[in-house]
Design a protein around this motif. Structure first.
Motif, PDB file in Angstrom:
ATOM      1  N   ASN A 146     -11.385  22.689  54.234  1.00 32.40           N
ATOM      2  CA  ASN A 146     -11.605  22.117  52.901  1.00 32.40           C
ATOM      3  C   ASN A 146     -10.840  20.815  52.660  1.00 32.40           C
ATOM      4  N   ILE A 176     -15.638  24.921  50.064  1.00 33.63           N
ATOM      5  CA  ILE A 176     -16.604  23.832  50.276  1.00 33.63           C
ATOM      6  C   ILE A 176     -16.730  22.963  49.031  1.00 33.63           C
ATOM      7  N   ASN A 177     -15.705  22.910  48.215  1.00 28.76           N
ATOM      8  CA  ASN A 177     -15.777  22.089  47.001  1.00 28.76           C
ATOM      9  C   ASN A 177     -16.025  20.619  47.311  1.00 28.76           C
ATOM     10  N   GLY A 237     -17.244  26.453  55.267  1.00 25.11           N
ATOM     11  CA  GLY A 237     -15.925  25.929  54.956  1.00 25.11           C
ATOM     12  C   GLY A 237     -14.828  26.722  55.656  1.00 25.11           C
ATOM     13  N   THR A 239     -19.001  29.150  51.819  1.00 19.94           N
ATOM     14  CA  THR A 239     -17.575  28.882  51.759  1.00 19.94           C
ATOM     15  C   THR A 239     -16.842  29.624  52.882  1.00 19.94           C
TER      16      THR A 239
END
Length: 596
Positions: free
Chosen positions: A163, A29-30, A101, A74
């Motif tokens: 992502n 999830i950046n 994510g 994430t």
């Protein structure tokens, strides 16, 4: 700068009114983390210590605000960690949206690192709505539908975001062509009151009853005045499912308190003696604590028609908001001239409070856990919020805490999971920074998740207008509720290998974090310790050394339970002598009503 899919997702949540998201970062999830950095103070990201805490906090957010709670994790392990907290939301019918994510789209199906079939994983807990975005043009309607369905169905929904998609250019308005979806944020208007004929039929049934019992649940928390007026007209008593504890205050003479295994004797007598049952906003599951089938005629009110007539065979089922439905029903009810039934209920309630006080003051080694709750109750501020973990802490909360107007409180009702109280308390404090919050926790749950939650409390408390947050830990060195279940349900003596907990210095640990910590091991210190904690200038960890052998007796013991109990004690239970003495004290107080 071009807006990314991550930016668009957060902006769309903001458009829906979301101002806080609970979560933990990760490379899945950046792109969303970068979007949080760009959106600034328009949306708060609350970093937790574990994703399970994030899901619990989103659930508590929904419970204590009425808003949709949102949690974020994430891909792979982070998403998996959310599940228990999300099942808590599902079981208690709370609107929560999970954003998770996923690995890059091109890698899916390739047994890639951290690749998990998230659609299948979340299909049960978020069965009303779970979808994965594969192109930017989907994101708007996925968010819109997830929030709307969670809010209107009071359920968990989930949006999965690969992502690589998060950093792509956003499509805020899909092209006006075949195969696209153009969703919106408009309000939803639903019918909240049953039709006139159904209301009149329900009123006729209730008016005909001579001994009316009301059972209120979480769906009636906003219907306090209407429940009181209904009970007054019908000469009824009101019992409460545990999630509905604050639906009506306990200082009313006809309120019998909690129902069920953790319930009261007056609630047991109310259900066994009634000839008419009105169930409002509750799906209380334990049929043995309700009237026998055929004993009582029934009316049920619930906003979800799927929940009607599954706990007791009702004659009339009304789909509608509990408050609005009772408001429509009240003019049709006749005041009962014979108040004998309600007078009996009130006498039972008065006697029960005397029993509870006597039990709270019984001798124990070192501290009677009931006294901890009994001494807290009158000291609670009128606007306090209470959060409670599963176990014997829930039993004493159910009986010894007197609900008052203006208070709120909750626990894990349907799932009855351990570990919820501290994250619930933290979310309550973030949502209501000007209100005092008290978390009531057992040492098992505190070791499981609570000590991690203290780190986040220590990080945030200086931002709160009112710094008071008290975490009270019942430290008895035992997974106590399960120990009692082993004895009463299975007839087995306590198995120390599974039940004894390793020692942990909870108060000392709190002080290491810069919080206030106090350890109490004498009964005469309990009231003063509560007063000190509720007046502190920072969060407090109150560690009370309590007696594991004080039994949380149910309101009624079956012959089988008694037989199992005696069998367990005679088969070498390590605490048999202490358990027998404590049980005799509890039983004696129940017989003499605290007047000895």
């Amino acid at each position: 700068m071009t807006k990314t899919v991550g930016d668009h997702l957060l902006q769309r949540l903001h458009d829906w009114g979301v101002r806080r998201v609970y979560g933990y970062p990760g490379d899945g999830i950046n792109g969303l983390m970068g979007a949080f950095n760009r959106i600034g103070d328009r949306m708060q990201f609350v970093q937790v210590r574990h994703e399970e805490l994030a899901a619990f906090m989103a659930t508590a957010h929904a419970k204590f605000t009425g808003e949709v709670g949102v949690c974020l994790a994430t891909s792979g392990p982070g998403a998996i960690h959310l599940l228990n907290g999300l099942y808590d939301a599902k079981a208690d019918h709370q609107p929560v949206v999970a954003i998770v994510g996923q690995q890059a789209r091109a890698a899916l199906g390739g047994d890639y690192q951290q690749e998990v079939d998230l659609l299948s994983l979340f299909k049960d807990v978020a069965h009303e709505y779970v979808h994965m975005a594969t192109v930017p043009a989907q994101v708007r309607h996925l968010v819109d539908r997830a929030v709307r369905i969670a809010r209107d169905r009071r359920c968990v929904t989930c949006v999965i975001l690969p992502n690589d998609l998060q950093d792509m250019d956003a499509v805020e308005e899909p092209p006006h062509e075949h195969g696209t979806v153009h969703s919106g944020i408009g309000t939803t208007s639903e019918p909240q009151v049953p039709d006139e004929a159904s209301l009149r039929a329900a009123a006729d049934l209730l008016n005909a009853g001579e001994r009316v019992a009301i059972l209120a649940g979480a769906g009636a928390l906003h219907a306090t005045d209407e429940l009181i007026a209904t009970a007054d007209l019908l000469g009824a008593g009101i019992a409460k499912a545990l999630l509905g504890k604050f639906a009506v205050p306990d200082d009313l003479p006809f309120v019998t308190g909690a129902i069920g295994l953790l319930g009261t004797v007056p609630s047991w007598e109310l259900m066994k003696g009634c000839d008419t049952l009105l169930m409002v906003g509750s799906s209380f599951p334990y049929s043995e604590f309700l009237p026998k089938e055929g004993q009582a005629r029934g009316v049920q009110i619930d906003r979800d028609g799927r929940k009607l007539s599954i706990r007791y065979p009702m004659e009339l089922n009304l789909v509608g908001d509990s408050r609005r439905t009772l408001q429509a029903l009240l003019p049709l009810l006749r005041r009962k001239a014979d108040r004998g039934w309600q007078a009996k209920i009130e006498a039972d309630v008065r006697e029960w409070w005397r029993v509870l006080e006597a039990r709270a003051m019984n001798e124990a080694t070192p501290v009677n856990p009931q006294r901890v709750f009994w001494e807290l109750s009158p000291q609670l501020p009128d606007n306090a919020i209470l959060t409670v973990d599963s176990g014997t802490s829930a039993a004493w909360y159910a009986r010894d805490i007197k609900a008052r107007r203006g208070m709120m409180g909750s626990l894990s009702g349907g799932l009855a999971t351990m570990g919820n109280a501290v994250p619930y308390a933290l979310a309550a404090k973030l949502c209501h920074p000007d209100r005092p919050v008290v978390a009531l926790v057992g040492d098992g749950a505190m070791q499981m998740l609570g000590i991690n939650g203290l780190i986040t409390i220590a990080h945030h408390w200086r931002q709160w207008r009112d710094p008071r947050l008290v975490v009270m830990v019942l430290n008895n060195g035992d997974l106590n509720m399960v120990t009692w279940e082993q004895r009463a349900s299975e007839g087995d003596p306590k198995f120390s290998g599974s039940q004894d907990l390793p020692a942990f210095p909870f108060a000392d640990y709190a002080r290491l974090l810069g919080l206030h910590g106090r350890r109490v091991d004498r009964p005469d210190e309990v009231a003063g310790a509560w007063a000190e904690a509720l007046a502190a200038d920072r969060p407090v960890l109150l560690e009370v050394m309590t007696d594991a052998n004080v039994p949380p007796l149910p309101p009624h013991l079956s012959l089988q339970q008694v037989a199992n109990y005696m069998k367990a004690l005679l088969q070498g239970d390590p605490d048999a002598r202490q358990v027998v003495l404590a049980t005799m004290r509890e039983a004696w107080d129940g017989l003499v009503g605290g007047r000895a």
